[in-house]
Structures are given as structure tokens and as C-alpha cells.
Design a protein around this motif. Structure first.
Motif, mmCIF file in Angstrom:
data_model
loop_
_atom_site.group_PDB
_atom_site.id
_atom_site.type_symbol
_atom_site.label_atom_id
_atom_site.label_comp_id
_atom_site.label_asym_id
_atom_site.label_seq_id
_atom_site.Cartn_x
_atom_site.Cartn_y
_atom_site.Cartn_z
ATOM 1 N N ASP A 1 0.822 -1.209 0.000
ATOM 2 C CA ASP A 1 0.000 0.000 0.000
ATOM 3 C C ASP A 1 0.855 1.257 0.000
ATOM 4 O OD1 ASP A 1 -2.168 -1.678 0.041
ATOM 5 O OD2 ASP A 1 -2.484 -1.499 2.217
ATOM 6 N N ILE A 2 1.887 1.287 0.868
ATOM 7 C CA ILE A 2 2.695 2.510 0.939
ATOM 8 C C ILE A 2 3.643 2.610 -0.247
ATOM 9 C CG2 ILE A 2 2.562 2.677 3.441
ATOM 10 C CD1 ILE A 2 5.325 1.447 3.624
ATOM 11 N N ILE A 3 4.028 1.486 -0.841
ATOM 12 C CA ILE A 3 4.868 1.548 -2.048
ATOM 13 C C ILE A 3 4.081 2.161 -3.197
ATOM 14 C CG2 ILE A 3 6.061 0.156 -3.791
ATOM 15 C CD1 ILE A 3 6.851 -1.768 -1.548
ATOM 16 N N LEU A 4 2.838 1.677 -3.422
ATOM 17 C CA LEU A 4 2.011 2.216 -4.510
ATOM 18 C C LEU A 4 1.709 3.693 -4.289
ATOM 19 C CD1 LEU A 4 -0.447 -0.808 -4.987
ATOM 20 C CD2 LEU A 4 1.414 -0.093 -6.532
ATOM 21 N N GLU A 5 1.487 4.058 -3.038
ATOM 22 C CA GLU A 5 1.214 5.472 -2.720
ATOM 23 C C GLU A 5 2.395 6.352 -3.094
ATOM 24 O OE1 GLU A 5 0.338 8.255 1.219
ATOM 25 O OE2 GLU A 5 0.097 6.076 1.344
ATOM 26 N N ASN A 6 3.612 5.902 -2.767
ATOM 27 C CA ASN A 6 4.803 6.683 -3.098
ATOM 28 C C ASN A 6 5.055 6.730 -4.604
ATOM 29 O OD1 ASN A 6 6.588 7.695 -0.681
ATOM 30 N ND2 ASN A 6 5.693 5.750 -0.002
ATOM 31 N N ILE A 7 4.737 5.617 -5.295
ATOM 32 C CA ILE A 7 4.894 5.625 -6.760
ATOM 33 C C ILE A 7 3.944 6.639 -7.382
ATOM 34 C CG2 ILE A 7 4.532 4.256 -8.869
ATOM 35 C CD1 ILE A 7 5.505 1.811 -7.301
ATOM 36 N N HIS A 8 2.727 6.670 -6.907
ATOM 37 C CA HIS A 8 1.728 7.612 -7.425
ATOM 38 C C HIS A 8 2.178 9.059 -7.200
ATOM 39 C CE1 HIS A 8 -2.176 9.322 -8.468
ATOM 40 N NE2 HIS A 8 -2.153 9.971 -7.294
ATOM 41 N N ASN A 9 2.738 9.372 -6.004
ATOM 42 C CA ASN A 9 3.184 10.737 -5.707
ATOM 43 C C ASN A 9 4.347 11.144 -6.601
ATOM 44 O OD1 ASN A 9 1.284 10.993 -3.680
ATOM 45 N ND2 ASN A 9 2.708 10.303 -2.059
ATOM 46 N N CYS A 10 5.222 10.216 -6.883
ATOM 47 C CA CYS A 10 6.370 10.532 -7.748
ATOM 48 C C CYS A 10 5.940 10.769 -9.179
ATOM 49 C CB CYS A 10 7.392 9.394 -7.679
ATOM 50 S SG CYS A 10 8.277 9.303 -6.130
ATOM 51 N N GLU A 11 5.032 9.900 -9.685
ATOM 52 C CA GLU A 11 4.584 10.061 -11.072
ATOM 53 C C GLU A 11 3.851 11.370 -11.274
ATOM 54 O OE1 GLU A 11 2.333 6.513 -11.613
ATOM 55 O OE2 GLU A 11 4.059 5.348 -12.366
ATOM 56 N N ALA A 12 3.197 11.850 -10.217
ATOM 57 C CA ALA A 12 2.451 13.110 -10.333
ATOM 58 C C ALA A 12 3.388 14.304 -10.474
ATOM 59 C CB ALA A 12 1.566 13.288 -9.103
ATOM 60 N N ASN A 13 4.630 14.152 -10.066
ATOM 61 C CA ASN A 13 5.584 15.271 -10.103
ATOM 62 C C ASN A 13 6.442 15.281 -11.365
ATOM 63 O OD1 ASN A 13 4.765 16.286 -7.609
ATOM 64 N ND2 ASN A 13 6.123 14.849 -6.510
ATOM 65 N N PHE A 14 6.293 14.286 -12.236
ATOM 66 C CA PHE A 14 7.106 14.232 -13.443
ATOM 67 C C PHE A 14 6.214 14.095 -14.676
ATOM 68 C CE2 PHE A 14 9.858 12.667 -10.065
ATOM 69 C CZ PHE A 14 10.986 13.441 -10.279
ATOM 70 N N GLU A 15 6.771 14.545 -15.804
ATOM 71 C CA GLU A 15 6.036 14.421 -17.052
ATOM 72 C C GLU A 15 5.857 12.944 -17.398
ATOM 73 O OE1 GLU A 15 7.947 16.555 -20.129
ATOM 74 O OE2 GLU A 15 8.073 18.442 -19.000
ATOM 75 N N LYS A 16 4.735 12.610 -17.955
ATOM 76 C CA LYS A 16 4.407 11.223 -18.275
ATOM 77 C C LYS A 16 5.368 10.702 -19.331
ATOM 78 C CE LYS A 16 0.480 8.250 -19.264
ATOM 79 N NZ LYS A 16 -0.982 8.187 -19.564
ATOM 80 N N GLY A 17 5.916 9.527 -19.063
ATOM 81 C CA GLY A 17 6.831 8.886 -19.996
ATOM 82 C C GLY A 17 8.285 9.256 -19.786
ATOM 83 N N LYS A 18 8.575 10.253 -18.938
ATOM 84 C CA LYS A 18 9.968 10.646 -18.714
ATOM 85 C C LYS A 18 10.676 9.650 -17.807
ATOM 86 C CE LYS A 18 12.776 14.543 -17.237
ATOM 87 N NZ LYS A 18 12.784 15.910 -16.680
ATOM 88 N N ILE A 19 9.980 9.166 -16.767
ATOM 89 C CA ILE A 19 10.538 8.178 -15.839
ATOM 90 C C ILE A 19 9.535 7.037 -15.697
ATOM 91 C CG2 ILE A 19 11.246 7.714 -13.463
ATOM 92 C CD1 ILE A 19 12.107 10.604 -13.259
ATOM 93 N N GLU A 20 10.027 5.817 -15.757
ATOM 94 C CA GLU A 20 9.159 4.656 -15.596
ATOM 95 C C GLU A 20 9.457 4.017 -14.228
ATOM 96 O OE1 GLU A 20 8.166 0.291 -17.565
ATOM 97 O OE2 GLU A 20 9.657 1.616 -18.501
#
Length: 1014
Positions: free
Chosen positions: A856-875
Motif C-alpha cells: 500500500d505505501i509503495i504504490l502510494e509513493n509511486i503515485h506521488n512521484c509520477e504526479a511530479n514528473f512528465e508522463k513517460g519521462k521516468i518509468e
């Protein structure tokens, strides 16, 4: 006079100058009162003033100040000496006041002058009688009578009799008769007459007159014969015994230097000759020289006074000559006091006390001079008494040991007796010093010489003659000679047949002998002394620490050995001698092995003389022996004591055992300084406060060492000469005997100085540690305050940014707002990181544990990181091998994952960055236990971990990135380890990038359920 409230002046040179000044004044007084110099009322008053100022005002102050300093130790140990000293000071002060009163208000009825004369004489006589009793008591109590003490007693007794005779004849026999003044009011000069008077039925001794009348000092006819007899007999007898005592005193002191030279004997003898020559007329005609022509009477009086003055001056000269040659300042000071007192007392007793002004003032110096003379005589008598007691102890100890060793006939046993006797003597010397305040001058050489004479008297070594005789024969008949013996055997050879060694060494130089080799054990300077005698002959000598228990010597033809055995509870000494080749070869092989393993005796001697004595180490197994040695070393300490205590309990045990109180007692009598290192503890702080309250904190200094510096060994170093290293066996015990293990005692200079150097280093480190603690506390307080101050304005900024974002009307405004928002969040995270680091270092990190699934906390942190970067720049990819549930601080673990993801992001390439997060169940050994762990691994394809920072990757402020200050990994490590987990990092073995992994303990119940389901 002495001011008892402050430290007295104590300079021997100043005292000598003042003593000479007093002697000059008293000599002039003597010549004037005896009418060898003319004087009148004016000159008499001048002498009276000079006597008051120089003799009583300045002189008493300086001389009693010097005596006060010199006799301090004596007075501390002897109540009698203390009482005598202060009585003399008070009476001298009273005499000074009375004399000043007489100067200004006169001497009506001659009451004051006679009072001064009576008081000074009575106290001086009391002093001499007390010392007489003391001397006779010492002489009677001693088993071995010493004539010096006896003559000291007789001298003190006869001097007391002389003072008593002088006072009684002048105060009781002489009557004062007053006459009316002459009709013309003419004042006649005071004068001594010694003329018969029919009118007063007696002899007029002295006449003095003033405007009120004339006073005649008359000896009634009934007392005249007795008066002349006492003056003619008592005083000379007293002088003779004083001369004997002074001569013995000087000889007794000088014998430590050598034989008293003839020149000094002449100086000492002249006073007696001059005095007796001057006194001869008095034997025939009495003190008045009745029946002798007036002119002859005058010259006889001149001769007697010159003899008196010269004799007493020569007394003082003899004392000063001897004092100048002495090394001991204490003995020298006492001798100076005795010399001044001896000179002044002789002259002052000859000054007429009948003269009612300056005469009686000068005569009354008999009290001061008697006291000074008594100090010198008393200190010398104490040393004589000490020497007698030490000799008695040596004899008794040697005889007592001989009862146990009656059948022993070896030099080894003689050395054993010598060792025990030396121990007795040292103990006796310490006790005598403590009891009397005076250090005995009996040296080790004196002890040896007297012990040798005692051993010969009691014939302790019965078979010594056989050993000596056989050793001589073997040595004389040898071409090669070897000797294995302790230094006592060398002393035996040196004292009995050293000339044979000299003869053999001369033969070796001519090739007639192959030489002598000796192995021995050199322990101290006494051994060095005898070894050097043989070294000087060119004999080869080697030192062996552990010699065999058998002494032997061998030539190529014969050998001799002394073997010990026990029979009937006694140690017997058997003499073995043989010419059997097998025996000779056997002992020769033993000797060769000892010779090969020995060290050159010159190196050993150099080690002892320079203090680098590696053999001065002893292992102590008995705790009682340790406590005895430790307390003995504390009592003997003179300069400094330093100690490192392994634990607070080690310090507590020594304190309760009385060591600290013992140190405090030493501080009162020495210049001792004490420094202690000990781990902090409540008792330690209490002790520090007690020392400060008692005024000892400047001389007993305690510093605290950090707990990590605690050891299992306590170390004490005394005067940089002795050290004790104490192993800790059980710190929970309350007594020293139960708590300590082995103790290492050393007097080796290198060992002791090494321990001292360790202490000095730790002492400086303790001070630095204290300063670092202070700086660290200030540092933490600053960071904590700064972080709080930073975080306080951030939250309003973030709130305002949200409002601005909702009201933004253009793309440019939104971009600017986003920049502000991103940096505000970074600033907030930085402040939180600083606060967390402060908590972690202060061990105040609180964990609010709860049960949750880690995905749960891993997915939450992944979601927060993806929200701060342009889509497709970091996977970012999440691979869940096992669905695991843990009990942990949810926000803390989330922060760890967030820090690790953000750390990877910093080093990803600008395009194509990839992060993979994996969760799986693993078994791992941690803290010596194997358990189920949840492992989280974060893998990236970034630049990897730089080799420079790899060793310190998880410490504070370590980073190669321009983003952040290097606290994220430190915080992550602290959180993981607080949960009982572990975190690590490594570079990818294939491709680029790094892998950060951490493990956390699983909830046992959950894991069991999962296992059963599977």
C-alpha cells in the motif's frame, strides 16, 4: 616578637646576623657592668635602649621566627616542645613590654628589673630541668647505654643549677639598702665596689644613686662565704659540662662527614682553657678577689672576662664551622640555633644582673639563649636516641632470625637476614620520624656495618669458615674458574679473599690463567656496588634474573656447591665438594647455559641506574597484599598521584575503603596533588561537590571520561615511580577483595612512565570530550531552533500557494506558482529532515507501530512521484513477489521508501530513466538469529554509487548530487535499524545503476497464517 597568626620569618643568614648583633650588645653590656668600660647614666640609658631594640625587639623576632620554622615538625609531634616554644615566645614578649615600661616610667624600688630577672631565670631553669628529665629517661630506658645522652643530661642539669645559683644569690642573698641623698644633691655614678662595710655588716657589691637617694646592694656577712663559694664552684662546673655536651654534639653531627679535624678540636678546646684560666683567681679568693691588690684585681677581672667572651665566641665559631659542612639543611639549622644559644647563654650569664637597667636586660637573655641551645641539643639527642633504638632493633631482629636459622651456614641466608633487618629498620625509621618529627640520620651503610658486627657476635653462620676455606683452595689451584652465586656470595668473597681474585686477574694478563667468569643476579644499587668491585678487575660477569637454588663454583679440577635441605622443620646448609669429572662437567654445562642466556652486567647496571628496569614488575594475586601496598604507596606519596578507574563502582569501593580520606590526610602535610579519571556516576558528582565544599578541589581534581572509554583495568601511578594496574573481575561486588583479579605492581621507570603517559593522554581527552559535549549540545540546540523556525513559515506559504493556484488565470502564473510550491515543499522536507536527525541523535525517535500491507505505501509513493514528473519521462515499476504484512511505523517506512525513490531519481538519465521496486519474503541471519524478513529492493539505471562516498553512504551530509544536503539515506538507515532491520546498497553487476535494499521483521502471526495457506 613572633606574630602567631602569620608565617614566621625563617632565614638562617638573617638569624646569624641578628645573633651576632645580640652577642655584640651583650659583650658591651658585660664590659660595662663589670666596669671594664666606663659608663654613666647617659651611656647606660643608651645601652638600655639598644638592648631593648636590638636584643628584644628585632633579635627575638628574627631568632624565634627562625626557631619557629625549623622546629615545626618537632613541635607537631611533641606536645612538650610545642608548649615550651609558645611559653618562651609569650615570656619574651612580656619581658619586652616590661622593659619598654621601665624605659618610660622608671624602675621604682627595682621591682621590675628583679621581676624580669626572676621570671627569665625560672623559666630557663624549668626548660633545662625538663630536658634533663627527658635525657635521663632516654638513657635509663635504653638497653645499650650511650654516654652522649648521659652527658647531655648532666650538661642540662648543671646549666639549670648555674641559672638557679645565679638567680638565688642575686635575688635572695643580696639586700638593697637605701640612703638619703648627699647634701649637695650630687649624683654619684653607679659602680661595682666589692668592699667590706662595717656599717652594714657585709660587703657592698654595687652602688647606684639618683636624686631620690642612693641604693646599696649588700651581701650580709652571714651569706658572704656561701655566695663566693657558689659563684666559684657552680658556674665553672656548669661551664665544663656545657663544653663536654657541645663537644659531643659537634662530634656526633660531624661523624657523618668524617673524623673531627685537629683544627676544630683546637677551636672547641680553647673556650675551656680560656675560661678556666680566667676563673682561677676565683678559686683562691672568691668572686670578690678579696685580699688582692686593686690593680691586680682589675687585671684578673679583665683576664676572666676576656676568657669568658673569647671562650663563648669560639663555641659559636665551632658550631658554624661544622654547620657549614653539612648537607642536611634541617640538621644545619638546628646546629646554627645551638651555636647562637650556646654563645649567648655563656655571655649573658656573665653579665651582672645586679645592674638594675641594661645589665638585667642583657642578663635576662638567658631565657632566649637557653631555649635556642636546647633546640639544638634536643634534636641531636633525639637522633642519638633514634640511633640507639635502631641498633637495638637490628640486634634484636638479627638474634630473632638466628633462632630460626641457627643451623644455616651460607651467605645466601645472611642476605635473607639482612633483607629482613633492613625491612625492620625502615619500618622503625618511619615510626621514629612520625613520633618525633625528625628524620633519623642512620644510613643503610650504618645498618650494614652494625649488622655485620652483630652476626659475628652471635655466630649465625656456623659453617661459613668451611665455605671460605674451600673456595680459596679451588680458586688458587685453578686454571679456569666459574662462579654462580647471588651478590651475597660476592660480598662474602670480597670481604674474605678478594686479594686472591686480584692475584688470579694479574696472572690472566700474563697468560698464566684462563680467567674467571661469574653469573649473578643484580637487583639494586647495593648489588651494583659489590659487582663493580669485581668488574674493576676485568672479570666477565653476566646477569641472570632467576638463578638456580644452588650456589656453586668450579675449576677444571674440582667444584664446590652449597645445597639447602630441610630437616626437623629447619633449613640446613650442606657443603658439597668433589673432583669427580661427571659432577664438574654437569655444573659446567649448567653454568654455560646460564652464561649464554644472561645479559652483560654493564647493561643491567645501566638499566637500574637510568631507571629502565624491566624486571621491577610483580604480579600480586592476594587482594589484601594489594590494599597494603596501595595504602603504603599513598602514605609515601610526596608529589602527585594519578589514577584511572575502570568503572564508577571501582572508585566507590576505594572511597569506602578509606583511600580518599588517606589522601586528604597526606594533603595536610605534603604538597601532594591528585588527579582522577572515572566514568560519570551520581556518586562521582556527589564526591566532586564534597571536595569543593571541603576546599580540596584544587588539589584533588576529578575528570569524567565517556562511557565508551571504560576498561577492565584501573591504573594508579604514584610520584612517577610506582604503578599499580588492577584487573576487574566482578564489578557487582561491594568489596575490593571480591571485585578485583590480578594486580600488576611495577617500579620500572619505563613501565611507570608509559602508564603515566596514558593517563596524561586520557586526561586531555576527557577535557576535550567535555568541551565537545558542550559544543554538540549548542550545535543541536541551534539546529533544532533553526529547523523549527524554518518550518513555522512554510505551512502558511503552502496554504497561500493553493489559493493562488485556484485563482491563476494564465499559464505563466501557474508555472510560477508551481515553482514556488515545489521549492516550498523542498524547504519543508529539509526542515523535517533536520528535525528528525536531531531526534535520532538524541535517541528520541518515537515509533507508532501498526499493522499494514507494505504494497500500500509503495504504490502510494509511486503515485506521488509520477504526479511530479512528465508522463513517460521516468518509468517506475512495482513487482510484488509476496504480499507481506508488517507491524511498523507506517509513516516512517513510507518515508524510507520515498527517500530511496527520490535518491534514485537524482541520478537517473535525462531520458529513459527506469526504477524497479520489488517486495519478497526472505530468511536472513541478523544479530545471530535466523528469521523471516520482508525485503524491499529499489533498482535504478542511473549513474551508480560513486566509489569515493560508498564507505560513508549512510552517514550525514554525504552526497554527490546538487539536490539535497545528504540526510535522506542517514534518516532511512536510522528508521530501518530502529525497527530491528537492516539497509544496504550496491552497484548493479550487470549494466549501470544501483540497488538499495532494506529488510524488516515480519509479523510472526501473519507469516504463519500465510505459510499454512500456501
Amino acid at each position: 616578637m613572633i606574630n602567631p597568626l602569620r608565617e614566621p620569618l625563617g632565614n638562617s643568614n638573617l638569624s646569624i646576623v641578628m645573633g651576632i648583633s645580640i652577642i655584640v650588645i651583650v659583650i658591651i653590656d658585660l664590659l660595662m657592668t663589670r666596669q671594664l668600660l666606663d659608663y654613666n647614666h647617659i651611656t647606660g640609658n643608651i645601652m638600655f635602649i639598644l638592648t631593648i631594640v636590638i636584643c628584644y625587639g628585632i633579635g627575638s623576632f628574627v631568632l624565634l621566627g627562625f626557631a619557629h620554622k625549623v622546629s615545626r615538625e618537632l613541635r607537631n609531634k611533641s606536645r612538650l616542645s610545642h608548649l615550651m616554644h609558645w611559653n618562651v615566645i609569650l615570656v619574651q614578649f612580656g619581658i619586652l613590654i616590661t622593659l619598654v615600661f621601665m624605659l618610660f616610667f622608671g624602675n621604682s624600688g627595682y621591682i621590675l628589673s628583679r621581676l624580669i630577672f626572676a621570671v627569665s631565670s625560672l623559666l630557663a631553669m624549668a626548660i633545662m630541668l625538663v630536658i634533663t628529665f627527658k635525657f635521663f629517661s632516654w638513657y635509663r630506658a635504653s638497653k645499650y647505654k650511650n654516654p652522649i645522652v648521659l652527658f647531655y643530661a648532666l650538661a642540662a642539669l648543671t646549666l639549670a643549677c648555674s641559672i638557679f645559683e645565679d638567680a638565688s644569690t642575686k635575688l635572695i642573698m643580696i639586700q638593697i639598702i637605701y640612703e638619703e641623698p648627699a647634701p649637695d644633691n650630687q649624683i654619684t655614678a653607679s659602680s661595682f665596689q666589692y668592699k667590706g662595710s662595717d656599717k652594714y655588716d657585709g660587703q657592698v657589691v654595687f652602688v647606684t644613686s639618683n636624686t631620690d637617694g642612693t641604693a646599696l646592694f649588700v651581701i650580709p656577712q652571714t651569706y658572704l662565704d656561701l655566695y663566693n663559694y657558689l659563684n666559684s664552684i657552680i658556674l665553672p662546673v656548669g661551664f665544663v659540662f656545657r663544653w663536654i655536651a657541645s663537644s659531643m654534639l659537634l662530634r656526633n653531627v660531624y661523624k657523618k662527614i668524617g673524623t673531627l679535624p685537629i683544627s676544630l678540636w683546637i677551636i672547641i678546646s680553647l673556650p675551656l682553657v680560656l675560661y678556666l684560666i680566667g676563673k682561677m683567681p676565683g678559686f683562691f679568693s672568691g668572686e670578690s678577689l678579696a685580699g688582692i691588690d686593686e690593680a691586680y684585681r682589675y687585671y684578673f677581672r679583665v683576664l676572666f672576662r676576656v676568657g669568658t667572651i673569647a671562650g663563648n665566641i669560639l663555641f659559636g665559631l665551632a658550631f658554624f664551622v661544622v654547620a657549614k659542612k653539612l648537607k642536611s639543611s634541617k640538621v644545619r639549622d638546628y646546629l646554627i640555633l645551638a651555636g647562637l644559644g650556646d654563645t649567648i647563654v655563656g655571655i649573658s650569664l656573665s653579665t651582672s644582673a645586679i645592674e638594675p637597667t641594661f645589665g638585667v636586660a642583657a642578663h635576662s637573655l638567658v631565657l632566649l639563649s637557653t631555649y635556642l641551645f636546647t633546640l639544638g641539643l634536643y634534636s641531636s639527642a633525639i637522633r642519638v636516641s633514634q640511633e640507639m633504638k635502631l641498633r637495638q632493633s637490628i640486634r634484636d631482629s638479627a638474634i630473632e632470625e638466628s633462632k630460626l636459622l641457627v643451623s644455616i651456614g651460607s651467605a645466601q641466608m645472611a642476605q635473607e637476614i639482612e633483607k629482613k633487618v633492613f625491612a625492620v629498620v625502615e619500618r622503625e625509621k618511619a615510626e621514629l620520624t612520625r613520633d618525633t618529627g625528625l628524620q633519623p640520620t642512620f644510613t643503610d651503610l650504618d645498618t650494614k656495618e652494625y649488622l655485620n658486627s652483630v652476626l659475628k657476635e652471635i655466630k649465625i653462620i656456623h659453617s661459613i669458615e668451611d665455605i671460605i676455606s674451600k673456595s680459596k683452595d679451588i680458586l688458587l689451584d685453578s686454571s679456569d674458574f666459574i662462579l654462580c652465586t647471588k651478590p651475597s656470595g660476592l660480598r662474602l668473597a670480597y670481604n674474605n679473599y678478594f686479594e686472591i681474585y686480584q692475584q688470579i686477574c694479574r696472572a690472566e694478563k700474563t697468560g698464566a690463567h684462563n680467567g674467571i667468569k661469574i653469573v649473578t643476579s643484580i637487583i639494586d644499587s647495593n648489588d651494583i656496588e659489590v659487582v663493580n668491585k669485581f668488574l674493576a678487575l676485568g672479570i666477565g660477569i653476566r646477569h641472570v634474573k632467576n638463578l638456580p637454588p644452588i650456589n656453586f663454583a668450579a675449576s677444571e679440577k674440582e667444584m664446590i656447591a652449597t645445597i639447602q635441605k630441610t630437616e626437623g622443620g629447619q633449613i640446613l646448609q650442606n657443603l658439597l665438594t668433589t673432583n669427580e669429572t661427571a659432577y664438574i662437567e654437569h655444573f659446567s654445562s649448567i653454568f654455560n647455559e646460564l652464561w649464554k642466556n644472561g645479559i652483560d652486567c654493564r647493561n643491567r647496571i645501566n638499566d637500574i641506574e637510568t631507571g629502565v628496569d624491566n624486571e621491577g614488575i610483580e604480579i600480586i594475586q592476594n587482594p589484601e597484599t594489594f590494599e597494603k601496598i596501595f595504602h603504603g604507596l599513598i602514605i609515601s606519596a610526596k608529589e602527585d598521584v594519578v589514577g584511572i578507574f575502570s568503572t564508577p563502582n571501582a572508585f566507590r569501593r576505594q572511597k569506602f575503603a578509606g583511600s580518599l580520606e588517606l589522601i586528604k590526610e597526606r594533603l595536610e602535610t605534603t604538597n601532594l596533588n591528585v588527579r582522577i579519571l572515572v566514568p560519570e556516576d551520581e556518586l562521582i558528582y556527589q564526591t566532586i561537590n564534597e571536595l569543593e565544599h571541603q576546599g580540596f578541589s584544587n588539589r584533588i581534581k576529578i575528570r569524567l571520561i565517556e562511557p565508551s572509554m571504560q576498561t577492565k583495568v584501573s591504573i594508579v601511578v604514584i610520584d612517577k615511580k610506582y604503578s599499580l594496574a588492577v584487573e576487574l573481575k566482578d564489578d557487582s561486588k561491594n568489596t575490593i577483595s571480591d571485585a578485583i583479579g590480578l594486580v600488576t605492581y611495577s617500579n620500572s621507570k619505563s613501565t611507570v612512565l608509559s602508564y603515566y603517559s596514558i593517563f596524561e593522554s586520557l586526561w586531555k581527552q576527557a577535557e576535550l570530550y567535555k568541551q565537545l559535549q558542550l559544543h554538540e549540545r549548542m550545535h543541536k540546540e541551534f539546529i533544532n531552533t533553526a529547523a523549527h523556525e524554518l518550518r513555522t513559515p512554510i505551512q502558511p506559504i503552502l496554504g497561500a500557494i493553493d489559493i493562488l493556484r485556484n485563482n491563476a488565470t494564465s499559464i505563466r502564473e501557474r508555472e510560477l506558482i508551481e515553482i514556488v510550491s515545489r521549492n516550498a515543499r523542498r524547504l519543508k522536507k529539509l526542515a523535517e529532515d533536520i528535525l528528525d536527525v536531531t531526534k535520532m541523535e538524541g535517541y528520541t525517535l518515537n515509533l507508532n507501530k501498526e499493522k499494514f500491507r507494505i504494497r500500500d505505501i509503495i504504490l502510494e509513493n509511486i503515485h506521488n512521484c509520477e504526479a511530479n514528473f512528465e508522463k513517460g519521462k521516468i518509468e517506475i515499476k512495482f513487482i510484488e513477489v509476496d504480499d507481506l504484512q508488517i507491524i511498523a511505523d507506517k509513516s516512517g517506512i513510507s518515508r524510507v521508501i520515498s527517500n530511496l525513490i527520490n535518491n534514485s531519481i537524482k541520478f537517473l538519465p535525462s531520458t529513459g530513466g527506469f526504477i524497479s521496486i520489488t517486495v519478497n519474503l526472505t530468511k536472513m541471519t541478523f544479530d545471530d538469529k535466523i528469521g523471516n524478513m520482508a525485503q524491499v529492493s529499489i533498482t535504478d539505471n542511473g549513474s551508480g554509487i560513486d566509489s569515493e562516498i560508498f564507505p560513508n553512504l549512510f552517514t550525514k551530509f554525504v552526497t554527490k548530487s546538487f539536490q539535497g544536503i545528504g540526510l535522506g539515506l542517514f534518516i532511512s538507515k536510522s528508521i530501518v535499524e530502529a525497527h530491528g532491520g537492516k539497509i544496504w546498497a550496491e552497484n548493479n553487476l550487470v549494466g549501470q545503476g544501483a540497488i538499495f535494499s532494506f529488510v524488516l521483521p515480519l509479523d510472526d502471526t501473519d507469516q504463519n497464517n500465510k505459510t499454512s495457506t500456501l
